[in-house]
Design an enzyme around this catalytic site. Structure first.
Site, PDB file in Angstrom:
ATOM      1  N   GLN A 133      69.098 -22.282  36.696  1.00  0.00           N
ATOM      2  CA  GLN A 133      67.977 -22.325  37.631  1.00  0.00           C
ATOM      3  C   GLN A 133      66.915 -23.392  37.373  1.00  0.00           C
ATOM      4  O   GLN A 133      66.500 -24.078  38.305  1.00  0.00           O
ATOM      5  CB  GLN A 133      67.282 -20.954  37.671  1.00  0.00           C
ATOM      6  CG  GLN A 133      66.195 -20.864  38.729  1.00  0.00           C
ATOM      7  CD  GLN A 133      65.559 -19.500  38.834  1.00  0.00           C
ATOM      8  OE1 GLN A 133      64.526 -19.334  39.473  1.00  0.00           O
ATOM      9  NE2 GLN A 133      66.136 -18.487  38.195  1.00  0.00           N
TER      10      GLN A 133
ATOM     11  N   THR B 227      83.839 -34.223  29.943  1.00  0.00           N
ATOM     12  CA  THR B 227      83.018 -35.071  29.071  1.00  0.00           C
ATOM     13  C   THR B 227      83.614 -35.226  27.676  1.00  0.00           C
ATOM     14  O   THR B 227      83.178 -36.089  26.915  1.00  0.00           O
ATOM     15  CB  THR B 227      81.595 -34.491  28.957  1.00  0.00           C
ATOM     16  OG1 THR B 227      81.666 -33.160  28.430  1.00  0.00           O
ATOM     17  CG2 THR B 227      80.913 -34.453  30.314  1.00  0.00           C
TER      18      THR B 227
ATOM     19  N   ASN C  78      69.343 -29.581  31.233  1.00  0.00           N
ATOM     20  CA  ASN C  78      68.712 -28.401  30.634  1.00  0.00           C
ATOM     21  C   ASN C  78      69.710 -27.689  29.721  1.00  0.00           C
ATOM     22  O   ASN C  78      69.834 -26.473  29.729  1.00  0.00           O
ATOM     23  CB  ASN C  78      68.146 -27.453  31.704  1.00  0.00           C
ATOM     24  CG  ASN C  78      69.199 -26.873  32.631  1.00  0.00           C
ATOM     25  OD1 ASN C  78      70.220 -27.489  32.900  1.00  0.00           O
ATOM     26  ND2 ASN C  78      68.956 -25.680  33.138  1.00  0.00           N
TER      27      ASN C  78
ATOM     28  N   LYS D  99      67.018 -20.946  22.229  1.00  0.00           N
ATOM     29  CA  LYS D  99      67.333 -20.857  23.643  1.00  0.00           C
ATOM     30  C   LYS D  99      66.296 -19.961  24.330  1.00  0.00           C
ATOM     31  O   LYS D  99      65.815 -19.001  23.749  1.00  0.00           O
ATOM     32  CB  LYS D  99      68.717 -20.241  23.844  1.00  0.00           C
ATOM     33  CG  LYS D  99      69.874 -21.157  23.526  1.00  0.00           C
ATOM     34  CD  LYS D  99      71.185 -20.473  23.891  1.00  0.00           C
ATOM     35  CE  LYS D  99      72.375 -21.375  23.607  1.00  0.00           C
ATOM     36  NZ  LYS D  99      73.654 -20.700  23.960  1.00  0.00           N
TER      37      LYS D  99
ATOM     38  N   GLU E  87      64.403 -17.023  31.567  1.00  0.00           N
ATOM     39  CA  GLU E  87      63.225 -16.771  32.401  1.00  0.00           C
ATOM     40  C   GLU E  87      62.228 -15.813  31.765  1.00  0.00           C
ATOM     41  O   GLU E  87      61.065 -16.154  31.553  1.00  0.00           O
ATOM     42  CB  GLU E  87      63.681 -16.225  33.760  1.00  0.00           C
ATOM     43  CG  GLU E  87      62.578 -15.675  34.647  1.00  0.00           C
ATOM     44  CD  GLU E  87      61.597 -16.738  35.101  1.00  0.00           C
ATOM     45  OE1 GLU E  87      60.379 -16.475  35.037  1.00  0.00           O
ATOM     46  OE2 GLU E  87      62.038 -17.835  35.500  1.00  0.00           O
TER      47      GLU E  87
ATOM     48  N   ASP F 153      61.625 -20.367  34.972  1.00  0.00           N
ATOM     49  CA  ASP F 153      62.695 -21.276  35.389  1.00  0.00           C
ATOM     50  C   ASP F 153      62.245 -22.217  36.504  1.00  0.00           C
ATOM     51  O   ASP F 153      62.113 -23.419  36.303  1.00  0.00           O
ATOM     52  CB  ASP F 153      63.908 -20.468  35.856  1.00  0.00           C
ATOM     53  CG  ASP F 153      64.809 -20.055  34.694  1.00  0.00           C
ATOM     54  OD1 ASP F 153      64.905 -20.821  33.725  1.00  0.00           O
ATOM     55  OD2 ASP F 153      65.418 -18.983  34.760  1.00  0.00           O
TER      56      ASP F 153
ATOM     57  N   GLY G 216      36.478 -15.082  40.536  1.00  0.00           N
ATOM     58  CA  GLY G 216      35.187 -14.405  40.475  1.00  0.00           C
ATOM     59  C   GLY G 216      34.963 -13.401  41.587  1.00  0.00           C
ATOM     60  O   GLY G 216      33.914 -12.763  41.636  1.00  0.00           O
TER      61      GLY G 216
END
Length: 415
Positions: A17, A74, A96, A136, A139, A168, A248
């Site tokens: 996220q 990869t 991330n 790690k 949220e 997140d 206020g």
């Protein structure tokens, strides 16, 4: 009409996220966002919380609009070469991953700078430099570590996390601003740079009024706008304030007609000082406008519990929309407690593009949140999220690979 970020190319290594929130926002503003995913699996949210079997979940689709998806291994040497080519062609890399993951892939900051000195590398992490920087974070952990949970809820109950994804999505919004700022600076310096948005920092930024109150508490020992005043007690830290306003002007959530069966038959009511006399007239307490115990904001503070109880006796005779209609005539600040069902069905939000209906090739039509930021010269068109690997061949061709080379890379498992 052109888009604000036309010509900017984003290499999107994000998932779940926080990162996808950031890159989706950039895509809505016109950036070409290339989402790199694992072949056969992709972003883990494609399969999380599914409501239709074997179809991309709403979790994924609502965070990945206007992007292109490529699948690259990869760990494959030839796949790594494809990534290097993408780094050379892109303006921003957003990730991330867990701390250190990008380095372990062989793409340290130094290596990226060798490939593309203009590259901006933007990261979401749980914590900034310090004792927890390798941890790690999710949220609710961010909400707790950033100060939100300890100040949310009622004083006689436990800390509470909010339904708003301030850890997140909130951090993703902060990161998007950092990226746009770095792109602007690059027009002057010609250099890329690293951009970091830590989730703890992002949550704390959204909780700044509570840091303000911590200092007020230490100086005065009390805070008169909190429900603990005057009969409760204050400790050393900012307490949970229930539904009290952070500003206020005292406010509280009050019952409306039908609250016995409708969990959202409530209204938020603010006793704003300039309209106090009007409030007194509306609720039938005209004498309060001049009574010494109620006439001034300072005098009212010790009596807020009684004041809101009296106002609630009036709001319980109206449904929340009837109450709003009456109160708005007198400029009395208020707001209905809207359920997600009511928000999803609100025509005005559809008209402004805040709620959008999108058609998906396997899911069909669904509702999603549109761009919350409206630019007059860069209107947002919300396009569906990509299927896994849908744009691999297209992006490879843009990098200069021939059909034969693309076929060979696929045979080798690189893409």
């Amino acid at each position: 009409m052109s888009k604000a970020l036309d010509g900017v190319r984003i290499l999107d290594f994000t998932h779940v996220q926080s990162g996808p929130t950031c890159t989706q926002l950039l895509a809505w503003f016109g950036a070409d966002v290339i989402k790199v995913e694992r072949a056969g699996a992709g972003d883990i949210t494609r399969e999380q919380l599914r409501d239709i079997p074997d179809v991309d979940s709403l979790y994924f689709t609502m965070l990945n609009h206007n992007k292109r998806s490529v699948t690259i291994d990869t760990k494959n040497p030839e796949g790594k070469q494809v990534l290097e080519a993408l780094i050379q062609k892109c303006d921003v890399l957003v990730e991330n991953f867990a701390p250190g993951a990008l380095d372990r892939m062989g793409f340290t900051w130094e290596r990226i700078q060798e490939l593309n000195p203009r590259m901006i590398v933007a990261s979401v992490k749980g914590f900034g430099p310090g004792p927890y920087e390798d941890c790690k974070v999710y949220e609710n952990v961010a909400q707790c570590a950033g100060g939100a949970a300890s100040t949310t809820g009622f004083d006689d109950g436990p800390p509470v996390v909010t339904g708003a994804q301030i850890g997140d999505s909130g951090t993703g919004l902060h990161l998007a601003l950092g990226i746009v700022t770095a792109l602007f600076q690059r027009t002057q310096t010609g250099r890329g740079q690293r951009v970091l948005a830590a989730m703890q920092d992002g949550v704390l930024n959204l909780c700044r009024v509570k840091l303000r109150d911590q200092q007020r508490l230490e100086r005065n020992g009390t805070m008169k706008e909190y429900p603990q005043y005057p009969n409760g007690t204050f400790g050393e830290a900012v307490p949970r304030a229930g539904n009290a306003s952070g500003g206020g002007q005292p406010g509280w959530i009050l019952k409306c007609k039908g609250w016995e069966t409708d969990p959202n038959a409530y209204i938020y009511f603010i006793t704003q000082a300039p309209v106090w006399a009007k409030i007194c007239n509306v609720i039938g307490k005209e004498e309060w406008a001049t009574h010494p115990d109620y006439a001034t904001p300072a005098a009212r503070l010790p009596h807020l519990k009684d004041i809101f109880a009296e106002i609630e006796r009036w709001t319980m005779t109206k449904n929340k929309f009837e109450a709003m209609q009456i109160l708005n005539k007198y400029d009395i600040p208020c707001g209905p407690i809207l359920s997600m069902k009511e928000i999803a069905e609100e025509p005005s939000l559809r008209k402004t593009g805040t709620i959008v209906e999108v058609d998906h090739p396997t899911r069909g039509k669904y509702l999603t949140v549109g761009n919350p930021i409206k630019l007059s010269d860069s209107p947002t068109e919300v396009k569906r999220s990509p299927l896994l690997g849908e744009h691999t061949d297209e992006v490879m061709a843009e990098l200069g690979y021939s059909p034969e080379q693309i076929s060979a890379l696929r045979t080798a498992g690189a893409i």
